[in-house]
Design a protein around this motif. Sequence first.
Motif, PDB file in Angstrom:
ATOM      1  N   THR A  65       0.798  -1.231   0.000  1.00  0.00           N
ATOM      2  CA  THR A  65       0.000   0.000   0.000  1.00  0.00           C
ATOM      3  C   THR A  65       0.829   1.280   0.000  1.00  0.00           C
ATOM      4  O   THR A  65       0.293   2.349  -0.240  1.00  0.00           O
ATOM      5  N   SER A  66       2.099   1.209   0.274  1.00  0.00           N
ATOM      6  CA  SER A  66       2.940   2.395   0.343  1.00  0.00           C
ATOM      7  C   SER A  66       3.099   3.030  -1.037  1.00  0.00           C
ATOM      8  O   SER A  66       3.034   2.348  -2.064  1.00  0.00           O
ATOM      9  N   GLU A  67       3.306   4.345  -1.048  1.00  0.00           N
ATOM     10  CA  GLU A  67       3.447   5.053  -2.324  1.00  0.00           C
ATOM     11  C   GLU A  67       4.829   4.871  -2.926  1.00  0.00           C
ATOM     12  O   GLU A  67       4.991   4.841  -4.142  1.00  0.00           O
ATOM     13  N   SER A  68       5.845   4.776  -2.057  1.00  0.00           N
ATOM     14  CA  SER A  68       7.204   4.568  -2.558  1.00  0.00           C
ATOM     15  C   SER A  68       7.856   3.455  -1.742  1.00  0.00           C
ATOM     16  O   SER A  68       7.545   3.251  -0.571  1.00  0.00           O
ATOM     17  N   LEU A  95       5.941   3.143  -6.207  1.00  0.00           N
ATOM     18  CA  LEU A  95       5.424   1.776  -6.224  1.00  0.00           C
ATOM     19  C   LEU A  95       5.126   1.310  -7.651  1.00  0.00           C
ATOM     20  O   LEU A  95       5.418   0.171  -8.004  1.00  0.00           O
ATOM     21  N   ALA A  96       4.568   2.181  -8.456  1.00  0.00           N
ATOM     22  CA  ALA A  96       4.232   1.820  -9.838  1.00  0.00           C
ATOM     23  C   ALA A  96       5.478   1.404 -10.611  1.00  0.00           C
ATOM     24  O   ALA A  96       5.456   0.428 -11.384  1.00  0.00           O
ATOM     25  N   GLY A 114       7.646  -0.928   6.859  1.00  0.00           N
ATOM     26  CA  GLY A 114       8.063   0.268   7.582  1.00  0.00           C
ATOM     27  C   GLY A 114       7.498   1.490   6.903  1.00  0.00           C
ATOM     28  O   GLY A 114       6.568   1.409   6.090  1.00  0.00           O
ATOM     29  N   GLU A 115       8.066   2.660   7.229  1.00  0.00           N
ATOM     30  CA  GLU A 115       7.611   3.900   6.603  1.00  0.00           C
ATOM     31  C   GLU A 115       7.836   3.842   5.092  1.00  0.00           C
ATOM     32  O   GLU A 115       6.944   4.129   4.307  1.00  0.00           O
ATOM     33  N   THR A 116       9.050   3.470   4.692  1.00  0.00           N
ATOM     34  CA  THR A 116       9.311   3.153   3.281  1.00  0.00           C
ATOM     35  C   THR A 116       9.718   1.673   3.270  1.00  0.00           C
ATOM     36  O   THR A 116      10.861   1.336   3.623  1.00  0.00           O
ATOM     37  N   PRO A 117       8.787   0.790   2.920  1.00  0.00           N
ATOM     38  CA  PRO A 117       9.083  -0.645   3.010  1.00  0.00           C
ATOM     39  C   PRO A 117      10.159  -1.076   2.013  1.00  0.00           C
ATOM     40  O   PRO A 117      10.298  -0.491   0.941  1.00  0.00           O
ATOM     41  N   VAL A 118      10.917  -2.079   2.415  1.00  0.00           N
ATOM     42  CA  VAL A 118      11.943  -2.648   1.544  1.00  0.00           C
ATOM     43  C   VAL A 118      11.273  -3.750   0.737  1.00  0.00           C
ATOM     44  O   VAL A 118      10.694  -4.681   1.294  1.00  0.00           O
ATOM     45  N   CYS A 119      11.306  -3.635  -0.584  1.00  0.00           N
ATOM     46  CA  CYS A 119      10.682  -4.613  -1.467  1.00  0.00           C
ATOM     47  C   CYS A 119      11.730  -5.215  -2.390  1.00  0.00           C
ATOM     48  O   CYS A 119      12.613  -4.519  -2.870  1.00  0.00           O
ATOM     49  N   LYS A 120      11.578  -6.511  -2.642  1.00  0.00           N
ATOM     50  CA  LYS A 120      12.541  -7.222  -3.456  1.00  0.00           C
ATOM     51  C   LYS A 120      11.821  -7.886  -4.621  1.00  0.00           C
ATOM     52  O   LYS A 120      10.708  -8.389  -4.471  1.00  0.00           O
ATOM     53  N   VAL A 121      12.467  -7.891  -5.756  1.00  0.00           N
ATOM     54  CA  VAL A 121      11.917  -8.552  -6.935  1.00  0.00           C
ATOM     55  C   VAL A 121      12.412  -9.993  -6.908  1.00  0.00           C
ATOM     56  O   VAL A 121      13.613 -10.239  -6.974  1.00  0.00           O
TER      57      VAL A 121
END
Length: 179
Positions: free
Chosen positions: A24-27, A43-44, A63-70
């Motif tokens: 749901t985070s924007e970035s 996010l897009a 978190g505030e800016t979540p860490v995302c992995k591909v």
Amino acid sequence: MARRPHAAQPAKKPKGPRTNREITSESVLLITEDGEKRGVVPLAEALAAAQSAGLDLVEVAPGETPVCKVLDYGKMRFEAQKKKAANRKSQRTSSLKEIKMRPNIDTHDYMVKTKKMTEFFERGDKVKVTVRFRGREMAHMDRGTSLLGRVRDDFDEIAKVEFAPKTEGRLMVMVMAPR
């Protein structure tokens, strides 16, 4: 007969990390499939990068800016499941096994009991050796003591005495654990 209204179903908590459209985070702080940090991206853009690689965008650390992995989410879940199963398989609780003897046990019977004790020690189990006295055998408690001493000496290399021989009524008990 009046019926009660149904209670609202509790919101189902997603199992595991959020993926793709659940984020749901924007970035997000993006990490590519190679492990390269791309930094904070919208996010897009992160979803587009995951889709172009044919993989999923998985939230590794919220978190505030979540860490995302591909990465391939199905493969990640499969690996985690295998690891959990391996941990469960290697986790063995030692149990306490009991071997009962009489003070005037014959040589062959003694050998059968010691063979079984060896199997227990190899599996990692503790063994409670019990010598049971009946009738006039109570007058010869020294035979039970010498029998337990013989057991202790025979298993000196592979097991240690956890509880020294003690008398409890008509029983003499000693507990041994594998080394």
